[in-house]
Design an enzyme around this catalytic site. Structure first.
Site, PDB file in Angstrom:
ATOM      1  N   SER A  14       0.829  -1.207   0.000  1.00 45.53           N
ATOM      2  CA  SER A  14       0.000   0.000   0.000  1.00 45.53           C
ATOM      3  C   SER A  14       0.870   1.267   0.000  1.00 45.53           C
ATOM      4  O   SER A  14       1.703   1.409  -0.893  1.00 45.53           O
ATOM      5  CB  SER A  14      -0.974  -0.059   1.191  1.00 45.53           C
ATOM      6  OG  SER A  14      -1.943   0.941   1.071  1.00 45.53           O
TER       7      SER A  14
ATOM      8  N   ASP B 170      -8.717  -3.192  -6.993  1.00 43.74           N
ATOM      9  CA  ASP B 170      -8.081  -2.837  -5.719  1.00 43.74           C
ATOM     10  C   ASP B 170      -9.116  -2.218  -4.769  1.00 43.74           C
ATOM     11  O   ASP B 170      -9.704  -1.171  -5.061  1.00 43.74           O
ATOM     12  CB  ASP B 170      -6.943  -1.855  -5.978  1.00 43.74           C
ATOM     13  CG  ASP B 170      -6.192  -1.502  -4.707  1.00 43.74           C
ATOM     14  OD1 ASP B 170      -5.090  -2.021  -4.516  1.00 43.74           O
ATOM     15  OD2 ASP B 170      -6.723  -0.716  -3.885  1.00 43.74           O
TER      16      ASP B 170
ATOM     17  N   HIS C   7      -1.229  -7.988   0.189  1.00 46.75           N
ATOM     18  CA  HIS C   7      -1.055  -9.434   0.061  1.00 46.75           C
ATOM     19  C   HIS C   7       0.114 -10.001   0.861  1.00 46.75           C
ATOM     20  O   HIS C   7      -0.006 -11.040   1.474  1.00 46.75           O
ATOM     21  CB  HIS C   7      -0.804  -9.800  -1.410  1.00 46.75           C
ATOM     22  CG  HIS C   7      -1.798  -9.218  -2.361  1.00 46.75           C
ATOM     23  ND1 HIS C   7      -1.691  -7.944  -2.863  1.00 46.75           N
ATOM     24  CD2 HIS C   7      -2.932  -9.732  -2.876  1.00 46.75           C
ATOM     25  CE1 HIS C   7      -2.721  -7.702  -3.667  1.00 46.75           C
ATOM     26  NE2 HIS C   7      -3.490  -8.758  -3.692  1.00 46.75           N
TER      27      HIS C   7
END
Ligand SMILES: *[C@@H]1O[C@H](CO)[C@@H](O)[C@H](O)[C@H]1NC(C)=O
Ligand SMILES: *[C@@H]1O[C@H](CO)[C@@H](O)[C@H](O)[C@H]1NC(C)=O
Ligand SMILES: *[C@@H]1O[C@H](CO)[C@@H](O)[C@H](O)[C@H]1NC(C)=O
Ligand SMILES: *[C@@H]1O[C@H](CO)[C@@H](O)[C@H](O)[C@H]1NC(C)=O
Ligand SMILES: *[C@@H]1O[C@H](CO)[C@@H](O)[C@H](O)[C@H]1NC(C)=O
Ligand SMILES: *[C@@H]1O[C@H](CO)[C@@H](O)[C@H](O)[C@H]1NC(C)=O
Ligand SMILES: *[C@@H]1O[C@H](CO)[C@@H](O)[C@H](O)[C@H]1NC(C)=O
Ligand SMILES: *[C@@H]1O[C@H](CO)[C@@H](O)[C@H](O)[C@H]1NC(C)=O
Ligand SMILES: *[C@@H]1O[C@H](CO)[C@@H](O)[C@H](O)[C@H]1NC(C)=O
Length: 409
Positions: free
Chosen positions: A175, A271, A341
């Site tokens: 992120s 996303d 992830h």
């Protein structure tokens, strides 16, 4: 330090039996304070270090934590009340312990390529993707903007404990940490001899500008505010600012083409963060839309259409960025509605649900293949043009069993 941490790591693995994470104690880098490398509230920056072992002792994985940005003084002040702006709050909230899961895990079954590497996680407490470096402390609010100094102080610490002699080195982040990885990647590479294999992985860090997609004005205004709050105008790569305004130079589509170091992008074409935060501003988001982004079963057709249009913009922007890049990129782009992830077993090492056309590999296998040059991994799910809900898929034990079976076949 290393001598104290290692037993803790091993002990937690042994006593817990089956574990999907391992616990590592969080440390404060007190020596950084003297050079002004501090969190928004003035506390020392924090890291968690799990030393490498076995044939991983020459390999280093440095992970940059994410957590959005602050885009004005009040917003940054709010952060000083939680771990995203204060290491004191981090220590209290997490009891001084960090869980390393997914591609940070020391479990060789779940994380076969990176399990025995040195893993050094840098906590995020500056709100600027580790980019700010403002000398003066804001006197009225007592806020310090020093993300770039934190990054530099951590790199010096890493070199002090031996990273300079690495055979393999990986900078990654999720992120806002994924964006930080893109921004710092070439600088990271320059820390090593030319015999070290150095690569970067940006996880969910490709925040698109998408000038023709709804919300472009909002996205620009938001990042303009991030840049002005943190004084980033002169901190962004000149390879970009020589061509575009600083605001456009925080969008990876304008940054990635110029990066020299090998870079891998892990993304969802749907996303969750970008669809939830970067399409409508909080004041423009209807209650209906909020229900939809929180639970896809509540979305109506026109809302799903917005998501499909987002995917179209995202995929085209990413492809065009890759085509414009000076060196080859790896990527894994799936269609599950999620964000982030690498730190999670479900997101990286066992993520079989993202299969569909992605070479039947988990994210961890894809990154491993690419890092060690077993293959040039460039896979994008072109089959699913609807967001997939991959969270209600399975319970954890079932997922882990599937994962074991998958890896052992
Ligand atoms: C890790 O720490 C958490 C709480 O901080 C605890 O609940 C968990 O049991 C620990 N796990 C292991 C494997 O030690
Ligand atoms: C590693 O993970 C697998 C799969 O969850 C588990 O069976 C095994 O016990 C774990 N290994 C260790 C050392 O905890
Ligand atoms: C400002 O922050 C520093 C570091 O946390 C602290 O020592 C100092 O007392 C604070 N000053 C004010 C005016 O709040
Ligand atoms: C690496 O650097 C050394 C000396 O700095 C140089 O002689 C050598 O040619 C370089 N190797 C490569 C592959 O660039
Ligand atoms: C779908 O939701 C949007 C708000 O997100 C609303 O404007 C629109 O009228 C809805 N469409 C239908 C067909 O209900
Ligand atoms: C999402 O909506 C479905 C269908 O209405 C419901 O079964 C499910 O519990 C909801 N999930 C959450 C987290 O609210
Ligand atoms: C995904 O499915 C689960 C279980 O059906 C549900 O609880 C959850 O709300 C869904 N998530 C989204 C984002 O729709
Ligand atoms: C790639 O380069 C072309 C030609 O210079 C340009 O039109 C396009 O906008 C670039 N794509 C991105 C994503 O920057
Ligand atoms: C995917 O990989 C698993 C384990 O590696 C294998 O059993 C399975 O047959 C593969 N599926 C396809 C479609 O290749």
């Amino acid at each position: 330090m290393a001598a104290l941490l290692l037993p803790l790591t091993i002990l937690s693995l042994v006593t817990a039996g089956i574990v999907a994470v391992h616990n590592v104690s969080i440390s404060l880098l007190d020596s950084a304070v003297a050079r002004g490398a501090v969190c928004l509230d003035g506390t020392p920056p924090a890291y968690a270090y799990s030393p490498g072992f076995g044939d991983g002792v020459d390999n280093w994985h440095v992970f940059l934590q994410g957590g959005g940005w602050c885009h004005n003084v009040d917003n940054c002040l709010d952060r000083t009340r939680d771990p995203k702006g204060s290491s004191a709050k981090l220590m209290t909230e997490q009891n001084g312990v960090a869980s390393f899961g997914g591609m940070l895990d020391a479990n060789s079954t779940l994380n076969p390529d990176f399990y025995n590497w040195h893993v050094f996680k840098i906590f995020y407490c500056d709100g600027s993707s580790f980019m700010s470096n403002v000398e003066d402390v804001d006197p009225k609010h007592n806020l310090t903007y020093r993300g770039a100094r934190i990054y530099d102080a951590m790199m010096d610490e890493l070199l002090r404990i031996g990273m300079g002699n690495a055979k393999n080195a990986l900078l990654s982040g999720t992120s806002a940490g994924g964006l930080a990885t893109t921004l710092h990647c070439d600088k990271f590479q320059s820390l090593f001899h030319n015999t070290t294999k150095v690569k970067c992985v940006s996880d969910s860090g490709f925040f698109v500008h998408g000038e023709h997609f709804i919300g472009a004005d909002w996205r620009e205004a938001y990042f303009f505010n991030v840049i002005s709050t943190h004084g980033l105008t002169n901190m962004l790569p000149t390879s970009c600012t020589s061509k575009f305004s600083p605001t456009l130079c925080i969008f990876p589509e304008n940054l990635v083409p110029h990066i020299q170091t090998p870079l891998f992008l892990i993304e969802s074409a749907f996303d969750k963060y970008q669809i939830s935060n970067n399409v409508f501003s909080p004041s423009d988001a209807s209650p209906r839309w909020i229900n939809c982004i929180n639970n896809l079963t509540f979305c109506n057709w026109s809302e799903i259409k917005i998501m499909k249009d987002f995917r179209y913009t995202f995929i085209n922007t990413l492809k065009s960025t890759i085509e414009n890049s000076s060196s080859r990129r790896g990527y894994f782009v799936h269609s599950c509605y999620q964000h982030g992830h690498m730190e999670y077993v479900r997101g990286s090492t066992c993520s079989l649900f993202v299969g569909n056309g992605l070479a039947n590999k988990t994210i961890a296998q894809a990154v491993g293949d690419w890092f060690f040059d077993r293959s040039e991994f460039q896979e994008m799910d072109m089959l699913n043009d609807l967001p997939r809900n991959c969270t209600g898929f399975d319970d954890q034990p079932t997922l882990e069993k599937k994962c074991r079976d998958h890896i052992h076949h």
